[in-house]
Enzyme design. Structure first.
Site, PDB file in Angstrom:
ATOM      1  N   SER A  36       1.792  59.459  70.180  1.00 24.00           N
ATOM      2  CA  SER A  36       2.823  59.229  69.386  1.00 24.00           C
ATOM      3  C   SER A  36       2.751  60.999  68.534  1.00 24.00           C
ATOM      4  O   SER A  36       2.977  60.755  67.658  1.00 24.00           O
ATOM      5  CB  SER A  36       2.971  58.170  68.823  1.00 24.00           C
ATOM      6  OG  SER A  36       1.366  58.123  68.814  1.00 24.00           O
ATOM      7  N   ASP A 303       2.084  54.721  58.734  1.00 13.75           N
ATOM      8  CA  ASP A 303       1.613  53.103  58.597  1.00 13.75           C
ATOM      9  C   ASP A 303       0.672  52.536  59.373  1.00 13.75           C
ATOM     10  O   ASP A 303      -0.904  53.220  59.666  1.00 13.75           O
ATOM     11  CB  ASP A 303       3.068  53.212  60.106  1.00 13.75           C
ATOM     12  CG  ASP A 303       3.001  54.132  61.694  1.00 13.75           C
ATOM     13  OD1 ASP A 303       1.322  54.497  61.641  1.00 13.75           O
ATOM     14  OD2 ASP A 303       4.101  54.316  62.512  1.00 13.75           O
ATOM     15  N   HIS A 306      -0.126  55.949  62.845  1.00 17.84           N
ATOM     16  CA  HIS A 306      -0.314  56.864  62.698  1.00 17.84           C
ATOM     17  C   HIS A 306      -0.608  57.307  61.149  1.00 17.84           C
ATOM     18  O   HIS A 306      -0.138  57.058  60.540  1.00 17.84           O
ATOM     19  CB  HIS A 306       0.806  57.575  63.222  1.00 17.84           C
ATOM     20  CG  HIS A 306       1.279  56.902  64.269  1.00 17.84           C
ATOM     21  ND1 HIS A 306       2.641  55.666  64.455  1.00 17.84           N
ATOM     22  CD2 HIS A 306       1.377  57.659  65.752  1.00 17.84           C
ATOM     23  CE1 HIS A 306       2.764  55.575  65.595  1.00 17.84           C
ATOM     24  NE2 HIS A 306       2.030  56.271  67.047  1.00 17.84           N
TER      25      HIS A 306
END
Length: 328
Positions: A36, A303, A306
């Protein structure tokens, strides 16, 4: 107006990155692998719950679009491509609407939630890092159909491959508990070795070694969700040894841990605009119902897992100044 302002901010930030750099190596294209930290939207096209194609993700992306990037804006995938003068945004390869014109300058194969350990990805129905080189072969075939055999070979051989992964393995794989930390480090490093060899020789079944990727930037595990100093040390020592075994390859260690230290601790002490190192702009994994903070650029974390676009921007600047020049 918001769309234009967001696009202007991205262009100005990329210009700032570019203007601070000495002459950098030239690459024909960029090929992105990993999780990610780099996935620009491949998970949108997989049957998985690990997705960020909904608001408030992308609130600072041009047009406020949630593209599947796990942040408030663009990622290091895009910033590296832009800083190297290749392209502004790196599209996900799994997008069925991917244009042929994008193939010349590179695509993204990364999948959020994945890792080098196949168990990590299997638990989440995402694309394992070790399977991503197979998609490179599909990409190469499609590229050559567009530009021809010789030009396709030139583009792939002159590309920069980037792979950042390992964090999810350390957190989510059951194998880590079975093997123990030290042995699991070695297991992951064996997978890194296999991955690099697959990139360099992704046509091995056709004996077309000369057409493989040659320049690979391999990231350590940054201290975002887990600290992995032992693994990082071993990885840094492995890459030069592996390079000697693979003639024509150039393997460069991307020191994401040091980059984040530079961004967070040293930057904070120097009066960086990132002033909130502990809070989250959008706590948890943002849901569509959540209202994020007003100014994400003040936060280290977007978040729970991340960083914000502002952090990615500074980390990318560090990589362009300190690690990318080693390809010259």
């Amino acid at each position: 107006m918001a769309h234009k302002e967001a696009l202007l901010m991205i262009l100005l930030s990329q210009l700032a990155i570019t203007n601070t750099l000495a002459a950098l190596p030239k690459f024909t294209s960029i090929l992105i692998f990993g999780d990610s930290l780099l996935d620009t939207g491949n998970n949108n096209f997989l049957s998985t719950n690990v997705k960020s194609n909904h608001t408030p993700y992308g609130k600072d992306f041009p047009g406020g679009i949630a593209t599947g990037r796990f942040s408030n804006g663009v990622l290091m995938s895009d910033m590296l491509a832009s800083g190297l003068g290749i392209k502004e945004l790196v599209p996900p390869f799994l997008d069925p609407k991917l244009k042929d014109s994008e193939l010349r300058t590179g695509v993204c194969f990364a999948s959020a939630g994945s890792g080098y350990d196949d168990r990590t990805a299997t638990n989440r129905n995402v694309l394992p890092v070790m399977q991503q080189p197979a998609y490179l072969a599909n990409y190469t075939k499609r590229l050559k159909a567009v530009v021809g055999e010789a030009e396709g070979n030139r583009i792939v051989k002159g590309s920069l491959a980037v792979v950042f992964s390992g964090s999810n393995d350390m957190i989510a794989s059951s194998r880590r508990h079975e093997l123990g930390l030290d042995s699991y480090d070695d297991f992951l490093l064996s997978k890194v070795t296999d991955f690099i060899k697959a990139l360099l020789d992704h046509h091995s079944c056709l004996q077309l070694y000369a057409q493989g990727v040659r320049n690979i930037l391999v990231g350590d595990i940054p201290p975002l969700r887990v600290d992995a100093p032992s693994y990082n040390k071993k990885l840094k020592e492995l890459l030069p040894k592996l390079q000697t075994q693979l003639p024509g390859s150039k393997l460069v260690f991307a020191d994401l841990s040091e980059a984040l230290t530079e961004v967070l601790l040293k930057g904070f002490l120097r009066g960086s605009s990132i002033t909130d190192l502990l809070g989250q702009c959008c706590p948890g994994l943002c849901t569509a119902e959540q209202k994020p903070c007003e100014n994400a650029d003040k936060f280290y974390r977007w978040d729970t897992f991340h960083p914000t676009q502002a952090v990615y921007r500074l980390v990318t600047k560090y990589l362009l100044e300190n690690d990318i020049p080693k390809f010259a």
